[in-house]
Design an enzyme around this catalytic site. Structure first.
Site, PDB file in Angstrom:
ATOM      1  N   HIS A  21       9.826   2.981 -16.010  1.00 39.36           N
ATOM      2  CA  HIS A  21       8.970   2.809 -14.823  1.00 39.36           C
ATOM      3  C   HIS A  21       9.784   2.183 -13.681  1.00 39.36           C
ATOM      4  O   HIS A  21       9.679   2.608 -12.531  1.00 39.36           O
ATOM      5  CB  HIS A  21       7.796   1.854 -15.129  1.00 39.36           C
ATOM      6  CG  HIS A  21       6.785   2.380 -16.095  1.00 39.36           C
ATOM      7  ND1 HIS A  21       6.378   1.675 -17.204  1.00 39.36           N
ATOM      8  CD2 HIS A  21       6.068   3.531 -16.108  1.00 39.36           C
ATOM      9  CE1 HIS A  21       5.449   2.363 -17.849  1.00 39.36           C
ATOM     10  NE2 HIS A  21       5.258   3.506 -17.224  1.00 39.36           N
ATOM     11  N   LYS A  45      -8.457   3.346 -22.960  1.00 35.18           N
ATOM     12  CA  LYS A  45      -9.501   2.795 -23.818  1.00 35.18           C
ATOM     13  C   LYS A  45      -9.226   1.368 -24.244  1.00 35.18           C
ATOM     14  O   LYS A  45     -10.027   0.483 -24.062  1.00 35.18           O
ATOM     15  CB  LYS A  45      -9.717   3.672 -25.078  1.00 35.18           C
ATOM     16  CG  LYS A  45      -9.625   5.175 -24.871  1.00 35.18           C
ATOM     17  CD  LYS A  45      -8.249   5.743 -25.205  1.00 35.18           C
ATOM     18  CE  LYS A  45      -7.690   6.570 -24.055  1.00 35.18           C
ATOM     19  NZ  LYS A  45      -6.287   6.882 -24.134  1.00 35.18           N
ATOM     20  N   ARG A  94      10.228  12.520 -17.524  1.00 36.49           N
ATOM     21  CA  ARG A  94      11.337  12.140 -18.410  1.00 36.49           C
ATOM     22  C   ARG A  94      11.982  13.361 -19.037  1.00 36.49           C
ATOM     23  O   ARG A  94      13.190  13.408 -19.250  1.00 36.49           O
ATOM     24  CB  ARG A  94      10.837  11.235 -19.547  1.00 36.49           C
ATOM     25  CG  ARG A  94      10.380   9.870 -19.121  1.00 36.49           C
ATOM     26  CD  ARG A  94       9.526   9.246 -20.181  1.00 36.49           C
ATOM     27  NE  ARG A  94       8.330  10.041 -20.413  1.00 36.49           N
ATOM     28  CZ  ARG A  94       7.298   9.648 -21.142  1.00 36.49           C
ATOM     29  NH1 ARG A  94       7.340   8.496 -21.764  1.00 36.49           N
ATOM     30  NH2 ARG A  94       6.244  10.420 -21.282  1.00 36.49           N
ATOM     31  N   SER A 132       5.690   3.516 -22.983  1.00 38.43           N
ATOM     32  CA  SER A 132       5.027   2.225 -23.244  1.00 38.43           C
ATOM     33  C   SER A 132       4.456   2.194 -24.658  1.00 38.43           C
ATOM     34  O   SER A 132       4.500   1.162 -25.329  1.00 38.43           O
ATOM     35  CB  SER A 132       3.895   1.994 -22.238  1.00 38.43           C
ATOM     36  OG  SER A 132       4.411   1.843 -20.953  1.00 38.43           O
TER      37      SER A 132
END
Ligand code: PNS
Length: 163
Positions: A21, A45, A94, A132
């Site tokens: 990022h 979520k 990516r 992540s």
């Protein structure tokens, strides 16, 4: 290179922010007048980190980049972008496998608002495998993520895992 007088939005979950990022943020900050890093707070979520901790981590690891703003948003990204007078959405690619999802999202956002353009920046190849979710998994299982996230994030991961 002169920066375009355009406000760009870099949206994402940032759960947590990674070196990938950061690579995209650094590249975007050289291209646009201002880059708003926008943390999506309702699209996920069950995030590992609260929105405030995600914001704190981003703030800390981007403190040397002057033309950025960090914010949270809920609802539609294009509505948020319009509100912020941003004409460009930045997304990082990516690998080719990212493209299908990103392409669909770009087209959906365009169909929602023609005036906002999605632009893709290619992340450095050393981050091709990085996400992540893998960081969360590896860190939770005791693996070394020091080449994947900034040191400040490592400390937050440790704190979270020891909770
Ligand atoms: O980091 P992520 O999880 O890949 O980011 C995805 C994100 C937050 C950019 C995307 O889910 C999003 O824009 N959510 C906001 C809601 C919205 O506008 N959805 C329609 C997009 S096609």
């Amino acid at each position: 290179m002169e920066r375009k007088k355009i406000i760009a939005i870099y949206p994402g979950s940032f759960d947590p922010i990674t070196l990938g990022h950061l690579d995209i943020i650094t590249r975007a900050s050289t291209l646009f007048e201002k880059v708003i890093i926008a943390i999506a707070v309702n699209s996920e979520k069950n995030p590992m980190f609260s929105k405030d901790t995600r914001l704190k981590m981003i703030k800390e690891v981007t403190k040397n980049i002057e033309n950025i703003e960090i914010d949270k948003f809920s609802g539609l990204l294009v509505d948020y972008a319009k509100n912020k007078n941003a004409k460009v959405i930045v997304r990082g690619i990516r690998a080719l496998s990212d493209y299908e999802y990103e392409f669909n999202m770009a087209l959906m956002n365009r169909s929602l608002d023609e005036s906002i353009t999605t632009t893709f920046l290619v992340a450095h190849q050393k981050y091709t495998h990085l996400s992540s979710s893998l960081v969360r998994e590896v860190a939770s299982l005791g693996g070394n993520v020091s080449n994947l996230v900034p040191p400040f994030v490592i400390e937050e991961l440790k704190r979270k895992i020891n909770e």
